[in-house]
Design a protein around this motif. Structure first.
Motif, PDB file in Angstrom:
ATOM      1  N   TYR A   1       0.594  -5.908  12.234  1.00  0.00           N
ATOM      2  CA  TYR A   1      -0.175  -6.536  13.308  1.00  0.00           C
ATOM      3  C   TYR A   1       0.748  -7.222  14.310  1.00  0.00           C
ATOM      4  O   TYR A   1       0.463  -7.238  15.511  1.00  0.00           O
ATOM      5  CB  TYR A   1      -1.155  -7.569  12.759  1.00  0.00           C
ATOM      6  CG  TYR A   1      -2.102  -7.040  11.712  1.00  0.00           C
ATOM      7  CD1 TYR A   1      -2.386  -5.676  11.602  1.00  0.00           C
ATOM      8  CD2 TYR A   1      -2.727  -7.910  10.804  1.00  0.00           C
ATOM      9  CE1 TYR A   1      -3.249  -5.200  10.638  1.00  0.00           C
ATOM     10  CE2 TYR A   1      -3.602  -7.436   9.845  1.00  0.00           C
ATOM     11  CZ  TYR A   1      -3.849  -6.085   9.748  1.00  0.00           C
ATOM     12  OH  TYR A   1      -4.698  -5.611   8.771  1.00  0.00           O
ATOM     13  N   GLY A   2       1.864  -7.783  13.815  1.00  0.00           N
ATOM     14  CA  GLY A   2       2.808  -8.472  14.682  1.00  0.00           C
ATOM     15  C   GLY A   2       2.390  -9.898  14.982  1.00  0.00           C
ATOM     16  O   GLY A   2       1.289 -10.341  14.629  1.00  0.00           O
ATOM     17  N   GLU A   3       3.277 -10.615  15.635  1.00  0.00           N
ATOM     18  CA  GLU A   3       2.991 -12.004  15.995  1.00  0.00           C
ATOM     19  C   GLU A   3       1.824 -12.052  16.969  1.00  0.00           C
ATOM     20  O   GLU A   3       1.808 -11.338  17.974  1.00  0.00           O
ATOM     21  CB  GLU A   3       4.232 -12.635  16.627  1.00  0.00           C
ATOM     22  CG  GLU A   3       4.090 -14.110  16.929  1.00  0.00           C
ATOM     23  CD  GLU A   3       5.359 -14.723  17.484  1.00  0.00           C
ATOM     24  OE1 GLU A   3       5.325 -15.908  17.854  1.00  0.00           O
ATOM     25  OE2 GLU A   3       6.376 -13.998  17.551  1.00  0.00           O
ATOM     26  N   ARG A   4       0.841 -12.872  16.638  1.00  0.00           N
ATOM     27  CA  ARG A   4      -0.389 -12.986  17.431  1.00  0.00           C
ATOM     28  C   ARG A   4      -1.067 -11.628  17.610  1.00  0.00           C
ATOM     29  O   ARG A   4      -1.671 -11.356  18.643  1.00  0.00           O
ATOM     30  CB  ARG A   4      -0.092 -13.622  18.793  1.00  0.00           C
ATOM     31  CG  ARG A   4       0.453 -15.043  18.697  1.00  0.00           C
ATOM     32  CD  ARG A   4       0.682 -15.641  20.071  1.00  0.00           C
ATOM     33  NE  ARG A   4       1.207 -17.001  19.985  1.00  0.00           N
ATOM     34  CZ  ARG A   4       1.531 -17.756  21.030  1.00  0.00           C
ATOM     35  NH1 ARG A   4       1.362 -17.266  22.261  1.00  0.00           N
ATOM     36  NH2 ARG A   4       2.001 -18.976  20.862  1.00  0.00           N
ATOM     37  N   GLU A   5      -0.919 -10.775  16.594  1.00  0.00           N
ATOM     38  CA  GLU A   5      -1.538  -9.438  16.586  1.00  0.00           C
ATOM     39  C   GLU A   5      -1.146  -8.634  17.826  1.00  0.00           C
ATOM     40  O   GLU A   5      -1.954  -7.917  18.417  1.00  0.00           O
ATOM     41  CB  GLU A   5      -3.057  -9.547  16.465  1.00  0.00           C
ATOM     42  CG  GLU A   5      -3.503 -10.204  15.158  1.00  0.00           C
ATOM     43  CD  GLU A   5      -5.011 -10.173  14.980  1.00  0.00           C
ATOM     44  OE1 GLU A   5      -5.734  -9.956  15.964  1.00  0.00           O
ATOM     45  OE2 GLU A   5      -5.463 -10.368  13.828  1.00  0.00           O
TER      46      GLU A   5
ATOM     47  N   SER B   1       7.529  -4.429  19.916  1.00  0.00           N
ATOM     48  CA  SER B   1       6.475  -4.025  20.854  1.00  0.00           C
ATOM     49  C   SER B   1       6.821  -2.719  21.568  1.00  0.00           C
ATOM     50  O   SER B   1       5.957  -1.874  21.788  1.00  0.00           O
ATOM     51  CB  SER B   1       6.231  -5.135  21.886  1.00  0.00           C
ATOM     52  OG  SER B   1       7.414  -5.435  22.599  1.00  0.00           O
ATOM     53  N   ARG B   2       8.096  -2.526  21.906  1.00  0.00           N
ATOM     54  CA  ARG B   2       8.486  -1.289  22.586  1.00  0.00           C
ATOM     55  C   ARG B   2       8.278  -0.080  21.675  1.00  0.00           C
ATOM     56  O   ARG B   2       8.003   1.024  22.147  1.00  0.00           O
ATOM     57  CB  ARG B   2       9.935  -1.361  23.049  1.00  0.00           C
ATOM     58  CG  ARG B   2      10.971  -1.456  21.925  1.00  0.00           C
ATOM     59  CD  ARG B   2      12.358  -1.593  22.482  1.00  0.00           C
ATOM     60  NE  ARG B   2      13.361  -1.620  21.425  1.00  0.00           N
ATOM     61  CZ  ARG B   2      14.660  -1.800  21.630  1.00  0.00           C
ATOM     62  NH1 ARG B   2      15.108  -1.980  22.861  1.00  0.00           N
ATOM     63  NH2 ARG B   2      15.507  -1.815  20.622  1.00  0.00           N
TER      64      ARG B   2
ATOM     65  N   ALA C   1      -8.729  -7.111  13.372  1.00  0.00           N
ATOM     66  CA  ALA C   1      -8.156  -7.165  12.026  1.00  0.00           C
ATOM     67  C   ALA C   1      -8.750  -8.328  11.255  1.00  0.00           C
ATOM     68  O   ALA C   1      -8.979  -9.412  11.804  1.00  0.00           O
ATOM     69  CB  ALA C   1      -6.635  -7.313  12.105  1.00  0.00           C
ATOM     70  N   ARG C   2      -8.987  -8.077   9.973  1.00  0.00           N
ATOM     71  CA  ARG C   2      -9.422  -9.131   9.067  1.00  0.00           C
ATOM     72  C   ARG C   2      -8.766  -8.868   7.718  1.00  0.00           C
ATOM     73  O   ARG C   2      -9.115  -7.905   7.028  1.00  0.00           O
ATOM     74  CB  ARG C   2     -10.944  -9.144   8.930  1.00  0.00           C
ATOM     75  CG  ARG C   2     -11.455 -10.308   8.082  1.00  0.00           C
ATOM     76  CD  ARG C   2     -12.963 -10.375   8.109  1.00  0.00           C
ATOM     77  NE  ARG C   2     -13.449 -11.526   7.354  1.00  0.00           N
ATOM     78  CZ  ARG C   2     -14.717 -11.845   7.215  1.00  0.00           C
ATOM     79  NH1 ARG C   2     -15.657 -11.093   7.797  1.00  0.00           N
ATOM     80  NH2 ARG C   2     -15.075 -12.906   6.511  1.00  0.00           N
TER      81      ARG C   2
ATOM     82  N   THR D   1       0.657  -5.962  18.151  1.00  0.00           N
ATOM     83  CA  THR D   1       0.493  -4.513  18.015  1.00  0.00           C
ATOM     84  C   THR D   1      -0.935  -4.093  18.353  1.00  0.00           C
ATOM     85  O   THR D   1      -1.166  -3.099  19.062  1.00  0.00           O
ATOM     86  CB  THR D   1       0.834  -4.066  16.586  1.00  0.00           C
ATOM     87  OG1 THR D   1       2.205  -4.370  16.316  1.00  0.00           O
ATOM     88  CG2 THR D   1       0.609  -2.570  16.401  1.00  0.00           C
ATOM     89  N   LEU D   2      -1.904  -4.852  17.865  1.00  0.00           N
ATOM     90  CA  LEU D   2      -3.307  -4.508  18.101  1.00  0.00           C
ATOM     91  C   LEU D   2      -3.679  -4.668  19.565  1.00  0.00           C
ATOM     92  O   LEU D   2      -4.458  -3.884  20.112  1.00  0.00           O
ATOM     93  CB  LEU D   2      -4.207  -5.373  17.210  1.00  0.00           C
ATOM     94  CG  LEU D   2      -3.852  -5.405  15.713  1.00  0.00           C
ATOM     95  CD1 LEU D   2      -4.893  -6.180  14.935  1.00  0.00           C
ATOM     96  CD2 LEU D   2      -3.708  -3.989  15.164  1.00  0.00           C
ATOM     97  N   ARG D   3      -3.115  -5.682  20.211  1.00  0.00           N
ATOM     98  CA  ARG D   3      -3.413  -5.882  21.627  1.00  0.00           C
ATOM     99  C   ARG D   3      -2.828  -4.735  22.469  1.00  0.00           C
ATOM    100  O   ARG D   3      -3.417  -4.315  23.467  1.00  0.00           O
ATOM    101  CB  ARG D   3      -2.842  -7.223  22.098  1.00  0.00           C
ATOM    102  CG  ARG D   3      -3.321  -8.452  21.346  1.00  0.00           C
ATOM    103  CD  ARG D   3      -4.805  -8.745  21.566  1.00  0.00           C
ATOM    104  NE  ARG D   3      -5.691  -7.889  20.806  1.00  0.00           N
ATOM    105  CZ  ARG D   3      -5.979  -8.085  19.509  1.00  0.00           C
ATOM    106  NH1 ARG D   3      -5.433  -9.077  18.832  1.00  0.00           N
ATOM    107  NH2 ARG D   3      -6.849  -7.281  18.891  1.00  0.00           N
ATOM    108  N   ILE D   4      -1.652  -4.243  22.078  1.00  0.00           N
ATOM    109  CA  ILE D   4      -1.052  -3.114  22.796  1.00  0.00           C
ATOM    110  C   ILE D   4      -1.920  -1.877  22.632  1.00  0.00           C
ATOM    111  O   ILE D   4      -2.134  -1.119  23.596  1.00  0.00           O
ATOM    112  CB  ILE D   4       0.382  -2.855  22.280  1.00  0.00           C
ATOM    113  CG1 ILE D   4       1.301  -4.020  22.665  1.00  0.00           C
ATOM    114  CG2 ILE D   4       0.931  -1.548  22.848  1.00  0.00           C
ATOM    115  CD1 ILE D   4       2.691  -3.936  22.071  1.00  0.00           C
ATOM    116  N   LEU D   5      -2.449  -1.651  21.434  1.00  0.00           N
ATOM    117  CA  LEU D   5      -3.352  -0.520  21.208  1.00  0.00           C
ATOM    118  C   LEU D   5      -4.577  -0.623  22.110  1.00  0.00           C
ATOM    119  O   LEU D   5      -5.018   0.370  22.705  1.00  0.00           O
ATOM    120  CB  LEU D   5      -3.780  -0.472  19.743  1.00  0.00           C
ATOM    121  CG  LEU D   5      -2.787   0.108  18.733  1.00  0.00           C
ATOM    122  CD1 LEU D   5      -3.333  -0.052  17.320  1.00  0.00           C
ATOM    123  CD2 LEU D   5      -2.512   1.575  19.027  1.00  0.00           C
TER     124      LEU D   5
END
Length: 363
Positions: free
Chosen positions: A35-39, A91-92, A55-56, A41-45
């Motif tokens: 998920y990464g810091e502050r999610e 992130s990249r 995510a939960r 990865t999900l925000r990039i998706l």
């Protein structure tokens, strides 16, 4: 990791059908890393694919267009597999993974990110960052001469250097030769004091920087002193035959056609040559043709010579670099079109219909 559910449902805000899928990861700690810091990865998706991602715990729910949800699920699965193998995700890497999976849905990112150096004692892990770089590595492995063209930041020289050091460590070659033309980028530095090495070193500094990034400084210096690694200006290549060597010609857009022919005919038995450059950044006098552009035309279709063309989408530096390259490309395209228009006016006395401006609409 498993797919918990996949179902089509009606969106509450749109009459079109959307798809919902839920992924369950079997390692909570790896899931958190994914998920990464502050999610992030999900925000990039969400941003790149236009899907909703929530995510939960160890579960991730994706909602959106069916094809986009499928891509999002594939990206998460592939990134999770990379984390299992001990590779960190930035992130990249997420942006690159989305681009890669969008182009080739059946792609395995593990194959793209296969390490170039660590298996042969490299200083650090070096791997391709996108499909284009993986294709570049495969082209170098396959062909004895490779012409690599593209904008700055695509890894042309860096990956070629990594492949050269790997080949040296595996005893596939006995020497690595790094060279580039001593052409100044728009500035005239004038007289430089010192020995010949002192005079040419400023031009070769980028090659030294890449070398020292991959190898301990002391080891690199020992290999240079013994002639196993040689860094030299292109002018020093004349009259030589390079057997058992991995040769890299950097900034090749600044060679003349005669210099390019001279360089390519230095190749001996059991040798490879990689030629890198950006034909949009030529520092030669305006009337002088680029040897790299000329070689692309002359050598087209010759067996054993591979060509790798990078684009601004393959840049792996700061995200702004892609935008900068695109902006300059648009400027150059507009200038080329204007030159064609002016040429047509000079020849015909008027712009041809294809280049003429559309008349204003009548009031």
């Amino acid at each position: 990791m498993r797919l918990l559910s996949a179902e089509a449902e009606n969106s509450l805000t749109d009459s079109s059908a959307s798809t919902r899928q839920t992924l369950v990861f079997d390692d909570n700690q790896l899931a958190a890393s994914l998920y990464g810091e502050r999610e992030q990865t999900l925000r990039i998706l969400e941003q790149d694919l236009g899907v909703q991602v929530r995510a939960r715990g160890n579960q991730v729910k994706l909602v959106g267009d069916e094809d986009r949800v499928r891509l999002g699920r594939k990206v998460l699965e592939e990134l999770y597999a990379l984390l299992r193998d001990g590779q960190a995700i930035e992130s990249r890497d997420v942006h690159a993974a989305i681009q890669a999976v969008t182009k080739e849905p059946d792609l395995k990112l593990k194959d793209v990110y296969a390490d170039v150096l660590s298996s042969v004692g490299g200083r650090q892990r070096i791997n391709a960052k996108n499909i284009a770089q993986r294709r570049y590595i495969e082209t170098i492995q396959r062909d004895d001469v490779v012409l690599s063209i593209g904008p700055a930041g695509t890894g042309k020289t860096y990956l070629a250097m990594a492949m050269a050091i790997a080949a040296l460590n595996r005893h596939e070659v006995t020497r690595v030769v790094l060279t580039r033309p001593a052409v100044e980028a728009g500035e005239r530095l004038g007289f430089l004091p010192g020995s010949m090495a002192d005079k040419v070193n400023p031009y070769l500094r980028p090659l030294y920087d890449a070398l020292h990034d991959m190898m301990d400084f002391e080891k690199a210096q020992r290999l240079i002193e013994r002639g196993i690694i040689e860094v030299a200006p292109l002018a020093f290549m004349r009259g030589r035959t390079l057997n058992g060597s991995f040769v890299i010609l950097d900034e090749a857009q600044n060679t003349t056609p005669e210099q390019m022919k001279m360089f390519l005919t230095r190749l001996g038995y059991d040798s490879k040559a990689v030629v890198t450059g950006d034909v949009t950044q030529v520092d030669l006098p305006s009337a002088q043709a680029s040897g790299l552009a000329d070689a692309l035309r002359v050598l087209e279709g010759v067996a054993g010579i591979g060509v790798m063309q990078f684009s601004e989408a393959d840049v792996v530096r700061h995200p702004l670099v892609q935008s900068i390259v695109r902006a300059y490309d648009r400027r150059d395209t507009a200038r080329a079109e204007e030159r064609e228009r002016q040429k047509a006016i000079a020849e015909l006395g008027r712009p041809p219909a294809a280049l003429a401006e559309a008349p204003d609409d009548p009031e």
